[in-house]
Write a protein that holds these residues in place. Structure first.
Motif, PDB file in Angstrom:
ATOM      1  N   ALA A  22       0.823  -1.216   0.000  1.00  0.00           N
ATOM      2  CA  ALA A  22       0.000   0.000   0.000  1.00  0.00           C
ATOM      3  C   ALA A  22       0.853   1.260   0.000  1.00  0.00           C
ATOM      4  N   ASN A  42      -8.545   8.686  -2.631  1.00  0.00           N
ATOM      5  CA  ASN A  42      -8.929   7.521  -1.871  1.00  0.00           C
ATOM      6  C   ASN A  42      -8.029   6.349  -2.218  1.00  0.00           C
ATOM      7  N   GLY A  43      -7.432   5.730  -1.204  1.00  0.00           N
ATOM      8  CA  GLY A  43      -6.604   4.553  -1.470  1.00  0.00           C
ATOM      9  C   GLY A  43      -5.172   4.854  -1.856  1.00  0.00           C
ATOM     10  N   ALA A  44      -4.775   6.114  -1.827  1.00  0.00           N
ATOM     11  CA  ALA A  44      -3.408   6.481  -2.217  1.00  0.00           C
ATOM     12  C   ALA A  44      -2.369   6.045  -1.186  1.00  0.00           C
ATOM     13  N   GLY A  45      -2.826   5.770   0.050  1.00  0.00           N
ATOM     14  CA  GLY A  45      -1.891   5.302   1.071  1.00  0.00           C
ATOM     15  C   GLY A  45      -1.735   6.242   2.255  1.00  0.00           C
ATOM     16  N   LYS A  46      -2.603   7.222   2.364  1.00  0.00           N
ATOM     17  CA  LYS A  46      -2.490   8.209   3.445  1.00  0.00           C
ATOM     18  C   LYS A  46      -2.692   7.560   4.817  1.00  0.00           C
ATOM     19  N   THR A  47      -3.801   6.822   4.937  1.00  0.00           N
ATOM     20  CA  THR A  47      -4.101   6.180   6.217  1.00  0.00           C
ATOM     21  C   THR A  47      -3.018   5.175   6.585  1.00  0.00           C
ATOM     22  N   SER A  48      -2.552   4.414   5.606  1.00  0.00           N
ATOM     23  CA  SER A  48      -1.506   3.416   5.882  1.00  0.00           C
ATOM     24  C   SER A  48      -0.241   4.095   6.380  1.00  0.00           C
ATOM     25  N   LYS A  60      -5.271  -3.360  11.220  1.00  0.00           N
ATOM     26  CA  LYS A  60      -5.828  -3.597   9.883  1.00  0.00           C
ATOM     27  C   LYS A  60      -5.094  -4.751   9.189  1.00  0.00           C
TER      28      LYS A  60
END
Ligand code: ATP
Length: 248
Positions: A22, A42-48, A60
């Protein structure tokens, strides 16, 4: 001499399971007193990326498979999130996590438990949070689950502040909130930065608001950093405007 960065990520990879990478080779830093925003779809890897910083990936089923993260000059490898919180690295998770069955004030107080604050310290810090978010004072005795999304986000931020952070990390604080509430929250964040020198790292899809508040921005695409720069310069770029500001 340049002050060492408060937070540094070097060549960080995040994987989920065996096959999904990710985040790839992310390098970034947050200087003392700086506001840095991660931008990306969305899904670019910010949260990860943010979860890697707080050692929260396991929740997760992910892990940091490569790289090095240092906070205040020390490696964060293997340190439990609670230890990071005690050392001043405090994250407000995506989706405003409040204890719905506790009152707003009880939610705030939970933020002070980890540092074993005295009653007097807790009372002083509550006052600071209420001064920052007057709506929370009004709702102090109301169950969090019965308050608005904006009030819950303010309570989540207030709870983080009760831990006396040196670096505050926020994952999409504007998500799902009305523009006027988003403005209130970002005003509070910029005031904390300006008046107390609080360092902030945040992830936002609302690039307009985030780049206005931040000193620097870091753009993530498919888990990689594709661009980093001064916030005002990023918001003036045509490609950034087209991709993230919804303008041409
Ligand atoms: P969001 O706006 O959803 O927060 P994001 O930029 O924060 O997006 P991440 O949530 O970090 O992105 O996700 C990055 C990639 O990792 C995505 O492709 C996502 O599908 C994948 N991913 C995230 N969490 C998991 C998981 N628990 N298991 C498998 N893949 C995951």
């Amino acid at each position: 001499t340049v002050a060492p960065a408060l937070l540094t990520l070097e060549d960080v990879d995040v994987v989920y399971g065996a096959a999904i990478t990710a985040v790839r080779g992310v390098r970034l830093h947050v200087g003392q007193g700086e506001i840095v925003t991660l931008l990306g779809a969305n899904g670019a890897g910010k949260t990860s990326t943010l979860r890697a910083v707080s050692n929260l990936l396991h929740a997760k089923l992910g892990r940091m498979s490569r790289g090095r993260i240092t906070f205040d000059g020390r490696s964060t490898a293997g340190l439990p999130t609670s230890r990071l919180v005690s050392s001043g690295l405090v994250q407000v998770l995506e989706g405003r996590h409040c204890f719905r069955a506790l009152t707003i004030e009880e939610n705030l107080i939970t933020g002070a438990i980890g540092r074993r604050a005295s009653k007097a310290e807790t009372a002083t810090d509550l006052e600071l949070v209420y001064a920052l978010f007057p709506r929370l004072r009004t709702k102090r005795a109301v169950l969090a689950g019965l308050t608005s999304g904006g009030e819950q986000q303010m309570a989540a931020i207030g709870r983080a502040l009760m831990a006396r952070p040196r670096l505050l990390i926020l994952d999409e604080p504007s998500m799902g909130l009305a523009p006027i509430v988003v403005a209130e929250i970002f005003l509070a964040l910029t005031a904390l930065n300006r008046d107390q020198g609080l360092s902030i790292l945040l992830a936002e899809q609302n690039a307009t608001v985030a780049l206005k508040a931040a000193h620097r921005g870091v753009v993530l695409e498919n888990g990689r950093v594709t661009l980093t720069g001064i916030a005002s310069e990023l918001s003036a770029r045509d490609d950034i405007r087209a991709a993230y500001l919804g303008l041409n």
